[in-house]
Design an enzyme around this catalytic site. Sequence first.
Site, mmCIF file in Angstrom:
data_model
loop_
_atom_site.group_PDB
_atom_site.id
_atom_site.type_symbol
_atom_site.label_atom_id
_atom_site.label_comp_id
_atom_site.label_asym_id
_atom_site.label_seq_id
_atom_site.Cartn_x
_atom_site.Cartn_y
_atom_site.Cartn_z
ATOM 1 N N CYS A 120 0.832 -1.196 0.000
ATOM 2 C CA CYS A 120 0.000 0.000 0.000
ATOM 3 C C CYS A 120 0.876 1.259 0.000
ATOM 4 O O CYS A 120 1.495 1.580 -1.000
ATOM 5 C CB CYS A 120 -0.973 -0.036 1.181
ATOM 6 S SG CYS A 120 -2.357 1.139 1.023
ATOM 7 N N HIS A 172 -3.576 -5.119 0.403
ATOM 8 C CA HIS A 172 -3.041 -5.637 1.661
ATOM 9 C C HIS A 172 -3.099 -7.169 1.664
ATOM 10 O O HIS A 172 -4.059 -7.769 2.158
ATOM 11 C CB HIS A 172 -3.850 -5.085 2.844
ATOM 12 C CG HIS A 172 -3.612 -3.642 3.121
ATOM 13 N ND1 HIS A 172 -2.627 -3.193 3.976
ATOM 14 C CD2 HIS A 172 -4.212 -2.519 2.623
ATOM 15 C CE1 HIS A 172 -2.635 -1.870 4.011
ATOM 16 N NE2 HIS A 172 -3.593 -1.436 3.196
ATOM 17 N N GLU A 184 -1.617 -9.236 3.473
ATOM 18 C CA GLU A 184 -1.592 -9.811 4.813
ATOM 19 C C GLU A 184 -2.983 -10.146 5.326
ATOM 20 O O GLU A 184 -3.133 -10.973 6.236
ATOM 21 C CB GLU A 184 -0.873 -8.870 5.793
ATOM 22 C CG GLU A 184 -1.602 -7.600 6.166
ATOM 23 C CD GLU A 184 -1.335 -6.428 5.236
ATOM 24 O OE1 GLU A 184 -1.543 -5.269 5.644
ATOM 25 O OE2 GLU A 184 -0.921 -6.675 4.082
#
EC number: 6.3.4.2
Length: 541
Positions: A379, A513, A515
């Site tokens: 990001c 993102h 994750e």
Amino acid sequence: MTRFIFITGGVVSSLGKGLSSAALGALLQARGFKVRLRKLDPYLNVDPGTMSPYQHGEVYVTDDGAETDLDLGHYERFTGISSRRSDSVTTGRIYSDVLAKERRGDYLGATIQVIPHVTDAIKDWIKADVTDEDFVLCEIGGTVGDIESLPFLEAIRQFANEVGRERAMFVHLTLVPWIPAAGELKTKPTQHSVKELQSVGIQPDILLCRCDREIPADSRRKIAQFCNLRPSAVIQALDVDTIYAVPLAYHAEGYDREVCRHFGIEAREPELGRWQQVVDRIRSPEGEVTIAVVGKYTSLLDAYKSLAESLRHGGIANNVKVNLNWIHSEVFERDDAVQHLENVHGILVPGGFGERGSEGKIASARFARERKIPYFGICFGMQMAVIEAARHLAGISKAGSTEFGPCEEPVVGLMTEWVRGNTLEKRAAGGDLGGTMRLGAYDCNLAAGSQVAEIYGTPAISERHRHRYEVNINYKDRLEKVGLRFSGMSPDGVLPEIVEIPDHPWFIGVQFHPELKSRLFEPHPLFSSFIAAAVTQSRLV
């Protein structure tokens, strides 16, 4: 028939209700049940989207674009079940809905009160969007005794009475502290916490007692006697060396068996072999790597909870221990990057907001590019890597982001409209901040022959977003001429999603993102590949 389990907490905050809920969900899954996990938070914010990471930690985003509590990340990582907007609610959301109904006249002139209108709204949320789940686990945020939690406690008390105790149970997580001066564990805080819960009409069916050492049998009997429970329902929750050992520890203490006993269920023993394999890998890795995480919220690591766990998933996939070196990005604005990054095997720059620390992130990206160290920009980390390339490769010396104010070369700029499916979404520059970013899952097309296409093994992906600014597509040609490849684009070709440097060992920036989609048993391919590159780098150092 869906059964509901309500998890509350007492004595102090941060005892691990989220992990306890996730672990129980995983145990019930391992017994063959279908589960769903939910979080009910008592704060007045509509969602945590506008809260500072220092206040609340990470904001976890679901596929359908909800900004939620970080505990939903634990739920997903432990169970592999994607959460939805309906799995997270706050007092602010409940009151917003109730007041909207009142303004429309839905209550037919009634006086709006906490009971029954607010508690009814909470109960509706608890059972909303439930289909064929065997168990719905509802974690109640906050600590018993907080004034903010009272409407939720009243609602779950009513709910249990309405569905019947054969379909509802209460689990209460408390602390049994060790007092060094006395040389003993103290049960009184747990007794008082249960008494507080009983005062609002809730009798816990199971007590989870957090402690740093074994609770003697006589102490467990004492807790059971004073808290109106059988001794087998007093479960000690000992500290463990890795959160992924929690399901194994709970099963050894009989937690899931006690849950089945409460509901009168004869269930198979859980299949926990893969959990044991993961724990064994964590405890006995074949090597280790060091990753520098250059962020701006490093004084509160909960701000990067999913990131840290995803890096550990990448370590598990490569059978190595991942040591995380948390570095505040502002240090590079006074120190040479080499002082902090020379001996690391990979550099990761995560998301963030605002100008503070941005130059340090740009310096980190430059160090990784020039020293050929694996770099992962997420990001904001991708945006800073693009600005770095624009300044030092393309010669655009005044490249910057409009997030920091007007600039001559807006390589990164405010996004005011974008396509979601077949819908054009628009935002105003001066509009509300809450819930107005590009949120949730969006598709991305990968360039054939690119490194990311090889990593993913597919030409198209879907990833979760949370941002308000984008890399400016107008600079794409100038940047690609100097070696930065735009290897992932939105389906309409307007929004850059991924950049990479082909002649670098591993240099990838992503606008989304990743994750948020990494799971314990399904590590995200980008994190697995990044750690594999770090392992290779460790052999060169």
